[in-house]
Design an enzyme around this catalytic site. Structure first.
Site, mmCIF file in Angstrom:
data_model
loop_
_atom_site.group_PDB
_atom_site.id
_atom_site.type_symbol
_atom_site.label_atom_id
_atom_site.label_comp_id
_atom_site.label_asym_id
_atom_site.label_seq_id
_atom_site.Cartn_x
_atom_site.Cartn_y
_atom_site.Cartn_z
ATOM 1 N N GLU A 1 0.058 -1.249 5.619
ATOM 2 C CA GLU A 1 1.126 -0.840 6.533
ATOM 3 C C GLU A 1 1.025 0.634 6.871
ATOM 4 O O GLU A 1 1.282 1.048 8.011
ATOM 5 C CB GLU A 1 2.488 -1.149 5.904
ATOM 6 C CG GLU A 1 3.682 -0.955 6.837
ATOM 7 C CD GLU A 1 4.263 0.451 6.838
ATOM 8 O OE1 GLU A 1 5.147 0.731 7.686
ATOM 9 O OE2 GLU A 1 3.844 1.296 6.003
ATOM 10 N N ASP B 1 0.819 -1.204 0.000
ATOM 11 C CA ASP B 1 0.000 0.000 0.000
ATOM 12 C C ASP B 1 0.859 1.262 0.000
ATOM 13 O O ASP B 1 2.039 1.231 0.340
ATOM 14 C CB ASP B 1 -0.951 0.007 1.200
ATOM 15 C CG ASP B 1 -0.229 0.107 2.540
ATOM 16 O OD1 ASP B 1 0.791 -0.605 2.715
ATOM 17 O OD2 ASP B 1 -0.668 0.880 3.411
#
Length: 407
Positions: free
Chosen positions: A173, A79
């Site tokens: 994350e 991400d």
């Protein structure tokens, strides 16, 4: 496909996570890159799978005779940050000659060594930059590309002896949930490294203790012409709360191991207002003191304006992995430093002014320091990635994976 081509392919996927989501992963679009990675790893010949949570795991088996080497892991996140636009990234490669780099003429977005002196470290080098409208995504697609490229290199060079090498690519994350469903039982590494740091050579085993906080203010609105001794303005309470935070303890005034309060969102009106902020400190005691200061300020405002006018919510996100690495696992730092030096890079041990999946994994029983990716200016439109650093990190990972380091 070389590491630069991989990186440019990966950044074409919009994978921003979302803090206000109640799903996991927080955005379905992260699954598209995960599917691509899983297929790519399988085509390379690795045992790879994407699980129901969106994690991608892969195993590169040991070369013959090295099955007894300590299983090692490399981890990166798929991400990108929600702090800047991420869709329709348009990376391009430029040579830095010392002059300002115009990222977007229309919007007057300039990457200048005057504002970003770190550019001088890359004079004469090729840089991957944005078009000034989105972040680049080197955090952490550079790490993803470097790990995949290192595995591909090891497959192409079976003469390089290595033990079992586990790879993992995580969602979410950036919003602190990257290992919420990480399958440690499946991931067979005894030790791992996240590849999620900044400039080439960074080696990190300590990070912030981190909490997210929010303060909800409840006002009492009435026509302003009749407000004397009746109106309680929630928006002004929010402003007063911010004014009571230590002004020098903000990200713009701190560095190294200095902690901070970061006000990242203020919204509301006379009736209801909200302040969202980050609480960060490397020192655990100071971290707890910072949270206590927030409680003290909120108590004061409730005494001043009435009970229940201000409500504080604090959620701890992660803790400093130094407490888990330093007592027993500093050999992981030595081995990584040796790998950097072996390929001509001087390692630089620095504290992370943030966090990584490795921080939480270290507390879950998987010691997991952090390595550089080479990227600079993460989370914004001025992000850039030196091509030479991207390629050099592949060499570092290959060197680190050698069986002689883990027998």
């Amino acid at each position: 496909m070389d590491v630069l081509q991989r990186f440019l392919t990966y950044v074409s996927y919009d994978t921003q996570s979302a803090e206000d989501s109640d799903t996991f992963p927080s955005t379905a679009k992260q699954l598209a890159l995960g599917g691509h990675l899983c297929a790519e790893l399988q085509e390379m010949g690795l045992e790879a799978r994407r699980d129901e949570w969106g994690y991608v795991y892969a195993l590169l088996p040991a070369t013959p005779g090295c099955e007894g080497a300590t299983p090692l892991g490399f981890i990166a996140h798929m991400d990108t940050s929600p702090d800047a636009p991420g869709a329709n990234a348009k990376p391009r490669i430029v040579a830095f000659s010392g002059a300002d780099i115009v990222l977007n003429e229309k919007e007057n977005v300039i990457l200048s060594p005057t504002s970003f002196p770190s550019l001088w470290n890359y004079l004469g080098q090729e840089l991957v930059v944005t078009d000034g409208t989105t972040l680049l995504g080197a955090d952490d697609k550079a790490g993803v590309a470097e790990i995949v490229s290192a595995a591909a290199y090891l497959l192409q060079h079976p003469e390089i002896a290595h033990g079992p090498l586990w790879l993992a690519f995580t969602p979410d994350e950036e919003i602190g949930a990257g290992v919420a469903h990480f399958d440690l039982e499946h991931f067979g590494a005894k030790y791992a490294y996240t590849v999620d740091g900044g400039e080439l050579g960074e080696l990190e085993f300590e990070n912030f203790n981190a909490a997210n906080a929010g303060v909800l203010f409840r006002g009492q609105n009435i026509h302003p012409g009749e407000g004397k001794d009746k109106m309680v303005n929630a928006a002004l309470m929010a402003c007063e709360f911010v004014s009571l935070l230590p002004p020098a303890e903000a990200p713009a005034h701190t560095e190294g191991r200095e902690g901070f309060f970061h006000v990242c969102d203020i919204k509301g009106d006379e009736t209801k207002a909200m302040v969202s902020l980050l609480v960060r400190d490397h020192d655990r005691q100071k971290f707890e003191e910072r949270k206590e200061l927030l409680r003290t300020i909120v108590d004061y405002l409730n005494q001043r304006y009435g009970p229940g006018r201000a409500e504080l919510r604090i959620r701890d996100m992660y803790y400093n992995m130094r407490a888990k690495i330093e007592p027993k696992h500093m050999d992981l730092i030595r081995r990584a430093g040796d790998a950097f030096r072996a390929v001509g890079v001087k390692p630089k041990i620095v504290p992370i002014r943030g966090g990584t999946d490795g921080a939480r994994l270290s507390y879950m029983g998987l010691p997991c320091p952090n390595l550089s990716t080479g990227g600079v200016n993460f989370h914004g439109v001025h992000e850039y990635l030196p091509v030479a650093s991207l390629r050099k990190m592949v060499e570092v990972l290959v060197e680190l994976a050698r069986a002689e380091n883990w027998m």
